[in-house]
Enzyme design. Structure first.
Site: not given
Ligand code: NAP
Length: 292
Positions: A54, A98, A121
């Site tokens: 990422k 994460q 997200d």
């Protein structure tokens, strides 16, 4: 029946190129790059790989990425403190914590703590609610959950129409199954959501024109689940040992389904790259939306 195996290299590159252009425009206008803060807790090897990928993709596409690494010994309160700090920083546009967090750490609490404008997200209750209330608007201008939004791009690019079709999603998680169902519904499909308590799963799946597998079980979906000519999207990422080597496989048994489905996304090189591309797109969107 010939099965079109849809690798997403080109589509993910196209999505990233568009995001990069926007990131350059943001830099020209605001004199700073859109910035994603990535928080990793612990030493899970798969999480390390995801986080690395990422941040690397951010940097390759005109964004900045800031890495934060905590250990389980730091405690949940330290993570809350860090998220609160990142929420306040003007130079941070997106925050990603994460998953998975250490056992007993309240992931939902963290998802709700991240400011909705920085929730790249798409997991914050406000963004989940917005998706439910106006899915198309969130897909076009908001912060949709990355994986199902990536699937929608795959369907569009693959020429898979949804209007009037029967779409079946296997899996009802908050990050994939549920938002996926809402997005398919917004495309005018008739949607069925299946899960571990669904009876007659195979027969239900065999009614699908579009079948999305988001289960987390290696090669679970065989040709017995697939109507001839259906489009099959494999979201699963499972690690298997084969011939002494670790291998990533999807939730769909590609060999079994080939020749029955008309369209199939492979694992790897299918949904995964699109998830990251949408994350980057979301971060650039968050930067513009916050500065509007
Ligand atoms: P999850 O939270 O574990 O949810 C799995 C879902 O599958 C649940 O709703 C579960 O039903 C259902 N399920 C499990 N066993 C089943 C069975 N035998 N029959 C029918 N349904 C069954 O997983 P997730 O986070 O949604 O992820 C799903 C998969 O996608 C995983 O392999 C994950 O690694 C992968 N993934 C990939 C990406 C990507 O970028 N490609 C992104 C996210 C996730 P219940 O609700 O009844 O338990």
């Amino acid at each position: 029946m010939e099965t079109r195996i849809f690798k997403t290299k080109e589509l993910s590159e196209k999505t990233l190129a568009a995001a990069k252009k926007q990131a350059e425009l943001f830099l020209a206008q605001k004199k700073r790059k859109p910035t994603l803060a990535v928080v990793l807790v612990g030493d899970d090897p798969a999480s390390h790989i995801y986080v690395g990928k990422k941040t690397e993709t951010c940097k390759a596409n005109g964004l900045d990425a800031l890495d934060f690494h905590l250990t389980p010994a730091d405690g949940f309160a330290r993570l809350e403190e860090l998220v609160n700090k990142l929420n306040k920083r003007d130079d941070v546009d997106g925050i990603l914590v994460q998953s998975p967090l250490p056992k007993d750490w309240d992931e939902e609490k963290i998802q709700a703590l991240i400011h909705p404008s920085k929730d790249v997200d798409g997991f914050h209750p406000e963004n989940v609610g917005a998706l439910s209330l106006n899915t198309i608007k969130v897909l076009e201008t908001g912060l949709p959950s990355c994986t199902p939004a990536g699937v929608m791009e795959i369907l569009k690019e693959g020429g898979i129409t949804l209007r009037g079709k029967h779409a079946v999603v296997i899996g009802r998680s908050n990050i994939v199954g549920k938002p996926m169902a809402q997005m398919l519904l917004s495309g005018d499909a008739t949607v069925t959501i299946c899960h571990s308590k669904t009876t007659d799963l195979e027969a239900t799946c065999r009614r699908a024109d579009v079948l999305v597998a988001a289960i987390g079980k290696a090669r679970f979906v065989t040709k017995a689940f697939v109507k001839p000519g259906a489009a099959v999207i494999d979201v699963g990422i499972n690690r298997e040992m084969r011939d002494g080597k670790a291998k990533v496989v999807g939730d769909v048994d590609q060999e079994s389904v080939t020749g029955v489905a008309s369209f199939l996304t492979p694992v790897p090189n299918g949904v995964g790259p699109m998830t990251i591309a949408i994350l980057i797109r979301n971060t650039v969107r968050a930067a513009f939306n916050r500065s509007a």
